[in-house]
Design a protein around this motif. Structure first.
Motif, PDB file in Angstrom:
ATOM      1  N   VAL A   8      12.124   5.863 -10.001  1.00 28.84           N
ATOM      2  CA  VAL A   8      11.922   5.622  -8.636  1.00 28.84           C
ATOM      3  C   VAL A   8      10.458   6.568  -8.425  1.00 28.84           C
ATOM      4  O   VAL A   8       9.503   5.939  -7.882  1.00 28.84           O
ATOM      5  CB  VAL A   8      12.611   6.145  -7.660  1.00 28.84           C
ATOM      6  CG1 VAL A   8      12.248   6.261  -6.143  1.00 28.84           C
ATOM      7  CG2 VAL A   8      14.056   5.424  -7.755  1.00 28.84           C
ATOM      8  N   ARG A   9      10.189   7.868  -8.876  1.00 29.22           N
ATOM      9  CA  ARG A   9       9.180   8.604  -8.978  1.00 29.22           C
ATOM     10  C   ARG A   9       7.942   7.825  -9.612  1.00 29.22           C
ATOM     11  O   ARG A   9       6.711   7.750  -9.042  1.00 29.22           O
ATOM     12  CB  ARG A   9       9.329   9.656  -9.678  1.00 29.22           C
ATOM     13  CG  ARG A   9       7.962  10.573  -9.374  1.00 29.22           C
ATOM     14  CD  ARG A   9       8.289  12.222  -9.962  1.00 29.22           C
ATOM     15  NE  ARG A   9       9.265  12.982  -9.175  1.00 29.22           N
ATOM     16  CZ  ARG A   9       9.305  13.354  -8.077  1.00 29.22           C
ATOM     17  NH1 ARG A   9       8.076  13.566  -7.567  1.00 29.22           N
ATOM     18  NH2 ARG A   9      10.255  13.992  -7.627  1.00 29.22           N
ATOM     19  N   GLN A  12       6.919   5.105  -7.384  1.00 27.30           N
ATOM     20  CA  GLN A  12       6.041   5.652  -6.349  1.00 27.30           C
ATOM     21  C   GLN A  12       4.810   6.129  -6.793  1.00 27.30           C
ATOM     22  O   GLN A  12       3.605   5.865  -5.976  1.00 27.30           O
ATOM     23  CB  GLN A  12       6.848   6.720  -5.649  1.00 27.30           C
ATOM     24  CG  GLN A  12       8.140   6.402  -5.024  1.00 27.30           C
ATOM     25  CD  GLN A  12       9.067   7.419  -4.587  1.00 27.30           C
ATOM     26  OE1 GLN A  12       9.173   8.542  -5.308  1.00 27.30           O
ATOM     27  NE2 GLN A  12       9.654   7.178  -3.465  1.00 27.30           N
ATOM     28  N   VAL A  28       2.676   5.926  -0.246  1.00 24.46           N
ATOM     29  CA  VAL A  28       3.954   6.425  -0.363  1.00 24.46           C
ATOM     30  C   VAL A  28       3.714   7.697  -1.543  1.00 24.46           C
ATOM     31  O   VAL A  28       3.119   7.693  -2.279  1.00 24.46           O
ATOM     32  CB  VAL A  28       4.782   5.443  -1.258  1.00 24.46           C
ATOM     33  CG1 VAL A  28       6.086   6.003  -1.809  1.00 24.46           C
ATOM     34  CG2 VAL A  28       4.871   4.112  -0.757  1.00 24.46           C
ATOM     35  N   PRO A  30       5.299  10.216  -4.090  1.00 28.57           N
ATOM     36  CA  PRO A  30       6.270  10.380  -5.086  1.00 28.57           C
ATOM     37  C   PRO A  30       7.306  11.365  -4.695  1.00 28.57           C
ATOM     38  O   PRO A  30       6.939  12.613  -4.956  1.00 28.57           O
ATOM     39  CB  PRO A  30       5.539  10.446  -6.331  1.00 28.57           C
ATOM     40  CG  PRO A  30       3.993  10.229  -5.953  1.00 28.57           C
ATOM     41  CD  PRO A  30       3.790  10.452  -4.446  1.00 28.57           C
ATOM     42  N   TYR A  34      14.232   6.537  -3.325  1.00 26.13           N
ATOM     43  CA  TYR A  34      13.958   5.024  -3.087  1.00 26.13           C
ATOM     44  C   TYR A  34      14.315   4.873  -1.530  1.00 26.13           C
ATOM     45  O   TYR A  34      15.562   4.131  -1.251  1.00 26.13           O
ATOM     46  CB  TYR A  34      14.449   4.091  -4.093  1.00 26.13           C
ATOM     47  CG  TYR A  34      14.019   2.830  -3.835  1.00 26.13           C
ATOM     48  CD1 TYR A  34      12.910   2.421  -4.696  1.00 26.13           C
ATOM     49  CD2 TYR A  34      14.225   1.562  -2.963  1.00 26.13           C
ATOM     50  CE1 TYR A  34      12.228   1.195  -4.740  1.00 26.13           C
ATOM     51  CE2 TYR A  34      13.652   0.447  -2.989  1.00 26.13           C
ATOM     52  CZ  TYR A  34      12.679   0.307  -3.763  1.00 26.13           C
ATOM     53  OH  TYR A  34      12.050  -0.875  -3.683  1.00 26.13           O
ATOM     54  N   THR A  38       9.355   3.622   0.508  1.00 29.36           N
ATOM     55  CA  THR A  38       9.192   2.718  -0.746  1.00 29.36           C
ATOM     56  C   THR A  38       9.357   1.262  -0.713  1.00 29.36           C
ATOM     57  O   THR A  38       8.502   0.772  -1.198  1.00 29.36           O
ATOM     58  CB  THR A  38       9.778   3.701  -1.771  1.00 29.36           C
ATOM     59  OG1 THR A  38       9.604   4.910  -1.666  1.00 29.36           O
ATOM     60  CG2 THR A  38       9.836   2.965  -3.187  1.00 29.36           C
ATOM     61  N   LYS A  39      10.435   1.097   0.000  1.00 32.64           N
ATOM     62  CA  LYS A  39      10.862  -0.432  -0.027  1.00 32.64           C
ATOM     63  C   LYS A  39       9.726  -0.962   0.757  1.00 32.64           C
ATOM     64  O   LYS A  39       9.450  -2.181   0.379  1.00 32.64           O
ATOM     65  CB  LYS A  39      12.194  -0.501   0.723  1.00 32.64           C
ATOM     66  CG  LYS A  39      12.860  -1.910   0.633  1.00 32.64           C
ATOM     67  CD  LYS A  39      14.134  -1.924   1.319  1.00 32.64           C
ATOM     68  CE  LYS A  39      14.865  -3.117   0.698  1.00 32.64           C
ATOM     69  NZ  LYS A  39      16.195  -3.347   1.373  1.00 32.64           N
TER      70      LYS A  39
END
Length: 169
Positions: A8-9, A12, A28, A30, A34, A38-39
């Protein structure tokens, strides 16, 4: 994509990098989570890339993100408008700093300071840099004193951001 913090990071970080050169993408930060932001950013990227805006990072989205990041890493970052100008309020002849180096690079990119193969970019505010600043000031209707104050910096940064080799959304 699973909610694994490292993956995820990484997504991001790519989205953050891309948002620096594409104002249509939301920023976004990091954090490895999530979440909603982020979405939203993934959906915006997917729309930009011509993908189905699901907000999920599937293989097609990951590949598109990876390719976009590789391309973005070779592009210059946009310059910030004031207060990026040094705290004294202006810079002029004789000053030597990273700010002057950035100023000279921007002036060179705009075609106002010598071509890339000349020793114009030194980090020292010399007479040639002062003359280039005066030219920008004249073109912008500012007093051509050759010193970079916040108003002059905003003109230079704005022109650089519009006229340099940035991708256009």
């Amino acid at each position: 994509m699973k909610n694994e913090s490292y993956a995820v990071r990484e997504v991001q970080e790519i989205l953050f990098l891309l948002s620096r050169t594409d104002p249509s993408l939301p920023v976004v930060f990091p954090d490895g989570v999530y979440g909603k932001e982020t979405k939203i950013a993934v959906r915006a990227f997917q729309r930009r890339a011509g993908l189905d805006p699901t907000g999920k990072v599937d293989l097609k989205t990951w590949n598109a993100l990876f390719l976009a990041a590789k391309e973005a890493e070779t592009l210059p970052l946009p310059l910030a408008v004031y207060p990026a100008c040094p705290e004294g309020g202006f810079v002029g002849i004789g000053e030597k700093s990273d700010f002057v180096l950035i100023l000279q690079i921007a002036l060179q990119e705009l075609g106002i300071l010598g071509p890339e193969d000349t020793p114009s970019v030194t980090g020292t505010f010399d007479r040639e840099t002062g003359e280039a600043v005066k030219e920008v000031q004249r073109q912008a209707g500012l007093t051509p004193d050759g010193r970079v104050d916040p108003a002059t910096w905003n003109v230079i940064a704005g022109r650089y951001n519009r006229e340099s080799r940035f991708p256009r959304a």
